[in-house]
Scaffold this active site. Structure first.
Site, PDB file in Angstrom:
ATOM      1  N   TYR A 167      -2.495  -1.344  10.373  1.00 38.36           N
ATOM      2  CA  TYR A 167      -2.409  -1.489   9.088  1.00 38.36           C
ATOM      3  C   TYR A 167      -1.134  -1.052   8.295  1.00 38.36           C
ATOM      4  O   TYR A 167      -0.407  -1.721   7.630  1.00 38.36           O
ATOM      5  CB  TYR A 167      -3.630  -0.698   8.141  1.00 38.36           C
ATOM      6  CG  TYR A 167      -3.597  -0.844   6.714  1.00 38.36           C
ATOM      7  CD1 TYR A 167      -4.047  -1.870   6.282  1.00 38.36           C
ATOM      8  CD2 TYR A 167      -3.301   0.135   5.763  1.00 38.36           C
ATOM      9  CE1 TYR A 167      -4.304  -2.139   4.955  1.00 38.36           C
ATOM     10  CE2 TYR A 167      -3.364   0.114   4.534  1.00 38.36           C
ATOM     11  CZ  TYR A 167      -3.729  -0.932   4.153  1.00 38.36           C
ATOM     12  OH  TYR A 167      -3.931  -1.376   2.649  1.00 38.36           O
ATOM     13  N   SER A 188       0.913  -1.100  -0.113  1.00 36.15           N
ATOM     14  CA  SER A 188      -0.109  -0.079  -0.094  1.00 36.15           C
ATOM     15  C   SER A 188       0.919   1.083   0.164  1.00 36.15           C
ATOM     16  O   SER A 188       1.988   1.073   0.533  1.00 36.15           O
ATOM     17  CB  SER A 188      -0.753   0.039   1.334  1.00 36.15           C
ATOM     18  OG  SER A 188      -1.634   1.215   1.472  1.00 36.15           O
TER      19      SER A 188
END
Length: 317
Positions: A176, A164
């Site tokens: 995350y 990401s």
């Protein structure tokens, strides 16, 4: 001098364009294993590669997801139920893959499965909240990769890890970003190790896209649950309006192209089918023109941007 520099830059991009257009031969004979195919990027990629004629082995978390995918694809595509957080399940799936690829080996491994919740200020969370995300996004990726690596090496194939832009610049609290930074580090070390065996490792770094993983309902539910269990001291520090302001800030991150998942899956497909894949793929204009440049800025500037952008606690200094 400037003319020479412009010519050199143009020649570089022309050469790069030519190299990246070269496609691997005999794609119809190659097996690709993809995790997280119930929905989102994995589901779309499985259908996309099936249309290209590749032999797709799609891992889904649920039987319902697997059945829906089979109904949308050709008979070449095969599905298996996989929970990447369970090592025994990963081992059984590895044996299933071995039976299907035989001596040809596994051309492509796409580590796509992931989660992004719970997302909230770090001190609202417990160790288990971090472990939940890391088990899927990082440790699950490592477990699947190590289990299937010998098959990929046999085919001199590809490993494609979905990271990401938040693995390059930490803009979101909780597990995350930590997990995606870990995927970046694992992929870098793996790429260098496997280069001796002709295996290429690529990272996909998407910006913000709307999938089942990033649906607003999931964020709202998790955030409300975390707020409800927070101590009176934390609630007083952050204020009753903070959860709503936090969600409003997340909604501002959504660009207009968030529904176009092909911006991501086209990068994945290129990483699997091009003779000369890139090391990193930034998918989405927000990734290319906002988050990627931010990752090269001095830390104090990024801190300032985040400070101005994110909601502040009620009792901030």
């Amino acid at each position: 001098m400037w003319l020479y520099l412009v010519v050199l830059v143009m020649l570089y991009y022309l050469l790069r364009w030519y190299r990246e257009r070269q496609v691997v031969s005999h794609l119809e004979d190659k097996f690709v294993f993809i995790t997280g195919c119930d929905s989102g990027f994995g589901n779309r990629l499985a259908r996309q590669l099936d249309q290209r004629g590749l032999r797709v082995l799609a891992a889904c978390l649920t039987e319902q997801g697997a059945e829906q995918l089979r109904n949308q694809t050709s008979d070449r595509l095969q599905t298996v139920i996989l929970d990447i957080t369970k090592t025994e399940n990963v081992t059984a799936t590895t044996n299933w893959v071995k039976e299907r690829v035989g001596d040809r080996g596994l051309w492509g491994l796409v580590n796509n499965a992931g989660i992004c919740t719970p997302t909230a200020p770090n001190e609202w969370l417990t160790k288990q909240d971090f472990v939940k995300v890391l088990d899927v996004n990082l440790l699950g990726v490592i477990d699947v990769t190590l289990s299937l690596l010998s098959l990929v090496r046999k085919a001199r194939g590809r490993v494609v890890n979905v990271s990401s832009v938040l693995g390059r610049v930490s803009l979101s609290p909780a597990g995350y970003c930590i997990s995606k930074y870990g995927v970046e580090a694992f992929s870098d070390s793996l790429r260098r190790e496997l280069s001796y065996f002709g295996v290429k490792v690529a990272m996909i770094e998407p910006g913000y896209f709307v999938t089942n993983m990033t649906q607003d309902e999931g964020f709202i539910g998790y955030l409300q649950a975390l707020w409800n269990r927070a101590s009176p001291e934390l609630k007083e520090l952050y204020g009753e309006n903070f959860p709503a302001d936090f969600l409003k800030t997340l909604s501002l991150l959504k660009p207009r192209w968030t529904q176009n998942l092909s911006l991501v899956t086209d990068c994945m497909e290129h990483a699997l089918t091009a003779c000369h894949p890139r090391t990193r793929y930034s998918a989405g204009w927000d990734a290319k023109f906002i988050y990627l440049p931010m990752s090269y800025l001095p830390s104090f500037l990024v801190d300032l941007i985040v400070y101005c952008y994110y909601p502040q606690p009620a009792k901030a200094l």
